[in-house]
Write an enzyme that holds these catalytic residues in place. Structure first.
Site, PDB file in Angstrom:
ATOM      1  N   CYS A   4     -42.078  52.224  18.085  1.00 15.31           N
ATOM      2  CA  CYS A   4     -43.179  52.835  17.330  1.00 15.31           C
ATOM      3  C   CYS A   4     -44.308  51.813  17.123  1.00 15.31           C
ATOM      4  CB  CYS A   4     -42.651  53.347  15.990  1.00 15.31           C
ATOM      5  SG  CYS A   4     -43.944  53.926  14.902  1.00 15.31           S
ATOM      6  N   CYS A   7     -44.911  51.000  13.432  1.00 14.59           N
ATOM      7  CA  CYS A   7     -43.875  50.108  12.886  1.00 14.59           C
ATOM      8  C   CYS A   7     -44.134  48.674  13.331  1.00 14.59           C
ATOM      9  CB  CYS A   7     -42.481  50.570  13.300  1.00 14.59           C
ATOM     10  SG  CYS A   7     -41.858  51.966  12.319  1.00 14.59           S
ATOM     11  N   HIS A  46     -40.696  54.622   8.195  1.00 14.96           N
ATOM     12  CA  HIS A  46     -40.946  55.421   9.401  1.00 14.96           C
ATOM     13  C   HIS A  46     -40.582  56.881   9.153  1.00 14.96           C
ATOM     14  CE1 HIS A  46     -41.450  56.284  13.699  1.00 14.96           C
ATOM     15  NE2 HIS A  46     -40.506  57.178  13.468  1.00 14.96           N
ATOM     16  N   ASN A  87     -52.660  64.925  11.574  1.00 14.58           N
ATOM     17  CA  ASN A  87     -52.259  65.697  12.746  1.00 14.58           C
ATOM     18  C   ASN A  87     -50.741  65.788  12.777  1.00 14.58           C
ATOM     19  OD1 ASN A  87     -54.875  66.156  13.897  1.00 14.58           O
ATOM     20  ND2 ASN A  87     -54.924  64.002  14.489  1.00 14.58           N
ATOM     21  N   HIS A  98     -45.616  58.534  13.934  1.00 14.27           N
ATOM     22  CA  HIS A  98     -45.342  57.887  12.645  1.00 14.27           C
ATOM     23  C   HIS A  98     -46.416  58.431  11.715  1.00 14.27           C
ATOM     24  CE1 HIS A  98     -44.166  53.986  10.296  1.00 14.27           C
ATOM     25  NE2 HIS A  98     -44.963  54.712   9.514  1.00 14.27           N
ATOM     26  N   HIS A 100     -49.310  59.464   9.509  1.00 15.51           N
ATOM     27  CA  HIS A 100     -50.514  58.720   9.125  1.00 15.51           C
ATOM     28  C   HIS A 100     -51.611  59.686   8.704  1.00 15.51           C
ATOM     29  CE1 HIS A 100     -50.607  59.471  13.469  1.00 15.51           C
ATOM     30  NE2 HIS A 100     -51.922  59.585  13.357  1.00 15.51           N
TER      31      HIS A 100
HETATM   32  P1  5GP Z   1     -53.079  60.822  16.011  1.00 12.84           P
HETATM   33  O1  5GP Z   1     -53.761  61.432  17.217  1.00 12.84           O
HETATM   34  O2  5GP Z   1     -51.630  60.532  16.283  1.00 12.84           O
HETATM   35  O3  5GP Z   1     -53.320  61.605  14.746  1.00 12.84           O
HETATM   36  O4  5GP Z   1     -53.843  59.464  15.761  1.00 12.84           O
HETATM   37  C1  5GP Z   1     -53.376  58.237  16.208  1.00 12.84           C
HETATM   38  C2  5GP Z   1     -54.515  57.261  16.004  1.00 12.84           C
HETATM   39  O5  5GP Z   1     -53.994  55.966  16.138  1.00 12.84           O
HETATM   40  C3  5GP Z   1     -55.642  57.415  17.039  1.00 12.84           C
HETATM   41  O6  5GP Z   1     -56.870  57.690  16.351  1.00 12.84           O
HETATM   42  C4  5GP Z   1     -55.653  56.066  17.755  1.00 12.84           C
HETATM   43  O7  5GP Z   1     -56.957  55.610  18.068  1.00 12.84           O
HETATM   44  C5  5GP Z   1     -54.956  55.145  16.764  1.00 12.84           C
HETATM   45  N1  5GP Z   1     -54.207  54.050  17.379  1.00 12.84           N
HETATM   46  C6  5GP Z   1     -53.345  54.125  18.423  1.00 12.84           C
HETATM   47  N2  5GP Z   1     -52.832  52.912  18.710  1.00 12.84           N
HETATM   48  C7  5GP Z   1     -53.383  52.047  17.834  1.00 12.84           C
HETATM   49  C8  5GP Z   1     -53.243  50.636  17.640  1.00 12.84           C
HETATM   50  O8  5GP Z   1     -52.496  49.925  18.322  1.00 12.84           O
HETATM   51  N3  5GP Z   1     -53.990  50.079  16.633  1.00 12.84           N
HETATM   52  C9  5GP Z   1     -54.825  50.827  15.857  1.00 12.84           C
HETATM   53  N4  5GP Z   1     -55.515  50.169  14.902  1.00 12.84           N
HETATM   54  N5  5GP Z   1     -54.970  52.156  16.013  1.00 12.84           N
HETATM   55  C10 5GP Z   1     -54.262  52.767  16.996  1.00 12.84           C
HETATM   56 ZN    ZN Z   2     -42.876  53.917  12.931  1.00 13.90          ZN
END
Ligand code: 5GP
Ligand code: ZN
Length: 115
Positions: A4, A7, A46, A87, A98, A100
């Site tokens: 993850c 994580c 997590h 989301n 995970h 958020h």
């Molecule tokens: P989701 O589409 O799952 O709601 O959003 C995941 C978010 O995590 C995306 O906006 C993406 O840009 C962000 N993200 C993915 N990998 C990383 C990372 O390694 N570091 C940071 N700071 N953001 C990330």
């Molecule tokens: Zn996680």
């Protein structure tokens, strides 16, 4: 969780631009920001998605919203407005499994919830 990304960020194995951290919550800038302010608020425990949230997490979820509130005020977007997005699952395009909370602000976000 071994594979993850969040994580790994929590453990410091992947760098992030941290905005806030305590024992239960971390907040850092999204790597691919979609607005001038785009911060992710992440429980350190997590949990794959909103579907994993139970009554036992009531305090944690409340604290996440309080911290979003604090950070929004610190950044001044309490005055201009902001949006919080969670989301969940495939149709919502959840990429990171995970839980958020996206805090988005600093520009007009448009009136529609769905693009
Ligand atoms: P989701 O589409 O799952 O709601 O959003 C995941 C978010 O995590 C995306 O906006 C993406 O840009 C962000 N993200 C993915 N990998 C990383 C990372 O390694 N570091 C940071 N700071 N953001 C990330
Ligand atoms: Zn996680």
């Amino acid at each position: 969780m071994e594979d993850c990304i969040f994580c790994k960020i929590i453990k410091g194995e992947i760098p992030s631009e941290k905005v806030y951290e305590d024992d239960e919550i971390i907040a850092f800038k999204d790597i691919n920001p979609e607005a001038p302010v785009h911060i992710l608020f992440v429980p350190k425990k997590h949990m794959e998605s909103l579907l994993d949230v139970t009554e036992a997490d009531a305090d944690l979820i409340s604290r996440i919203y309080q911290k979003i509130n604090d950070v929004a005020k610190d950044l001044g977007i309490d005055k201009t407005g902001f949006r919080v997005i969670v989301n969940c699952g495939e149709d919502a395009g959840q990429l990171v499994k995970h839980l958020h909370f996206h805090l988005l602000g600093g520009k007009k976000l448009g009136s529609k919830l769905i693009k």
